[in-house]
Design a protein around this motif. Sequence first.
Motif, PDB file in Angstrom:
ATOM      1  N   UNK A  89      55.822  32.483  21.426  1.00  0.00           N
ATOM      2  CA  UNK A  89      55.256  31.962  20.181  1.00  0.00           C
ATOM      3  C   UNK A  89      55.218  33.003  19.079  1.00  0.00           C
ATOM      4  N   UNK A  90      54.692  34.190  19.399  1.00  0.00           N
ATOM      5  CA  UNK A  90      54.604  35.231  18.370  1.00  0.00           C
ATOM      6  C   UNK A  90      55.987  35.753  17.986  1.00  0.00           C
ATOM      7  N   UNK A  91      56.883  35.879  18.964  1.00  0.00           N
ATOM      8  CA  UNK A  91      58.244  36.326  18.664  1.00  0.00           C
ATOM      9  C   UNK A  91      58.970  35.361  17.746  1.00  0.00           C
ATOM     10  N   UNK A  92      58.808  34.071  18.023  1.00  0.00           N
ATOM     11  CA  UNK A  92      59.434  33.065  17.166  1.00  0.00           C
ATOM     12  C   UNK A  92      58.822  33.084  15.769  1.00  0.00           C
ATOM     13  N   UNK A  93      57.500  33.289  15.686  1.00  0.00           N
ATOM     14  CA  UNK A  93      56.837  33.335  14.381  1.00  0.00           C
ATOM     15  C   UNK A  93      57.380  34.484  13.540  1.00  0.00           C
ATOM     16  N   UNK A  94      57.514  35.644  14.131  1.00  0.00           N
ATOM     17  CA  UNK A  94      58.022  36.798  13.386  1.00  0.00           C
ATOM     18  C   UNK A  94      59.488  36.588  13.002  1.00  0.00           C
ATOM     19  N   UNK A  95      60.274  36.036  13.920  1.00  0.00           N
ATOM     20  CA  UNK A  95      61.692  35.823  13.634  1.00  0.00           C
ATOM     21  C   UNK A  95      61.893  34.759  12.553  1.00  0.00           C
ATOM     22  N   UNK A  96      60.962  33.837  12.416  1.00  0.00           N
ATOM     23  CA  UNK A  96      61.119  32.743  11.454  1.00  0.00           C
ATOM     24  C   UNK A  96      60.687  33.105  10.034  1.00  0.00           C
ATOM     25  N   UNK A  97      60.091  34.274   9.843  1.00  0.00           N
ATOM     26  CA  UNK A  97      59.700  34.681   8.486  1.00  0.00           C
ATOM     27  C   UNK A  97      60.960  34.671   7.616  1.00  0.00           C
ATOM     28  N   UNK A  98      60.896  34.011   6.454  1.00  0.00           N
ATOM     29  CA  UNK A  98      62.089  33.910   5.600  1.00  0.00           C
ATOM     30  C   UNK A  98      62.667  35.284   5.258  1.00  0.00           C
ATOM     31  N   UNK A  99      63.981  35.377   5.333  1.00  0.00           N
ATOM     32  CA  UNK A  99      64.672  36.645   5.054  1.00  0.00           C
ATOM     33  C   UNK A  99      64.463  37.091   3.614  1.00  0.00           C
ATOM     34  N   UNK A 100      64.173  36.156   2.714  1.00  0.00           N
ATOM     35  CA  UNK A 100      63.931  36.523   1.317  1.00  0.00           C
ATOM     36  C   UNK A 100      62.626  37.292   1.164  1.00  0.00           C
ATOM     37  N   UNK A 101      61.690  37.099   2.090  1.00  0.00           N
ATOM     38  CA  UNK A 101      60.403  37.787   2.040  1.00  0.00           C
ATOM     39  C   UNK A 101      60.524  39.167   2.670  1.00  0.00           C
ATOM     40  N   UNK A 102      61.030  39.193   3.872  1.00  0.00           N
ATOM     41  CA  UNK A 102      61.216  40.456   4.594  1.00  0.00           C
ATOM     42  C   UNK A 102      62.595  40.418   5.236  1.00  0.00           C
ATOM     43  N   UNK A 103      63.453  41.297   4.800  1.00  0.00           N
ATOM     44  CA  UNK A 103      64.774  41.418   5.410  1.00  0.00           C
ATOM     45  C   UNK A 103      64.671  42.481   6.498  1.00  0.00           C
ATOM     46  N   UNK A 104      64.608  42.050   7.764  1.00  0.00           N
ATOM     47  CA  UNK A 104      64.432  43.026   8.842  1.00  0.00           C
ATOM     48  C   UNK A 104      65.589  44.027   8.903  1.00  0.00           C
ATOM     49  N   UNK A 105      65.275  45.295   9.142  1.00  0.00           N
ATOM     50  CA  UNK A 105      66.339  46.292   9.303  1.00  0.00           C
ATOM     51  C   UNK A 105      67.074  46.069  10.624  1.00  0.00           C
ATOM     52  N   UNK A 106      68.189  46.699  10.759  1.00  0.00           N
ATOM     53  CA  UNK A 106      69.038  46.541  11.954  1.00  0.00           C
ATOM     54  C   UNK A 106      68.271  46.879  13.233  1.00  0.00           C
ATOM     55  N   UNK A 107      67.428  47.906  13.197  1.00  0.00           N
ATOM     56  CA  UNK A 107      66.708  48.299  14.404  1.00  0.00           C
ATOM     57  C   UNK A 107      65.735  47.221  14.877  1.00  0.00           C
ATOM     58  N   UNK A 108      65.253  46.365  13.956  1.00  0.00           N
ATOM     59  CA  UNK A 108      64.330  45.291  14.353  1.00  0.00           C
ATOM     60  C   UNK A 108      65.032  44.306  15.269  1.00  0.00           C
TER      61      UNK A 108
END
Length: 192
Positions: free
Chosen positions: A44-63
């Motif tokens: 649940x928490x992993x999906x929540x973090x992964x679903x954050x819109x890329x326009x808000x936070x663009x995760x770096x490659x290491x994420x």
Amino acid sequence: MHGPAQAAWLLVALCAAAGAYCLLRMRSRIEEQRRTAGGDALMGFGMAVMAVPAAVIAPPRWAWLAYTAVFGAAALRAVWAARTDRHHLHHLIGAFAMVYMSVAMLTAPGAHAGHGGAGVPPLTGALLLYFTGYVLWSGARLAPRPPAPARGGPSAGAPGGPPPLGWGDRPEVALACRVSMGIGMLAMLLTL
């Protein structure tokens, strides 16, 4: 994940709420609830973090590498746990789907990994079929059933009967969380 921002935020809220409820289930008096709650909370928490819109936070490659490692480890744990509990096979497939989506975002942000043109990649299609079937099967199990006839034994909460279930011990609420996370997984696979 890519898609409309409002839908992404709804998915974040849904998955975070399901993860929070699963954390509460880890304190359950019922052993079966405790056994599966940790995997459900991680998902649940992993999906929540992964679903954050890329326009808000663009995760770096290491994420994405971290996601791959965390859910790869969760998949290995699920393989081990599946020896004694069939539900962990679902955790295995869910963790594998998370690894797959992480690798897709790592190798080609904004595109499907292995997507060479029109159509859905075979692995994505297989995961979509699995989660569609899981949501339909689990959702059907949530449908109300007529109450079982009384057999003359003590009822829940009656003296000598089993204690009433707390709200964190209700199997139908746990199943509803799994259905909602399955729907969330479908949404994430569709927008990958």
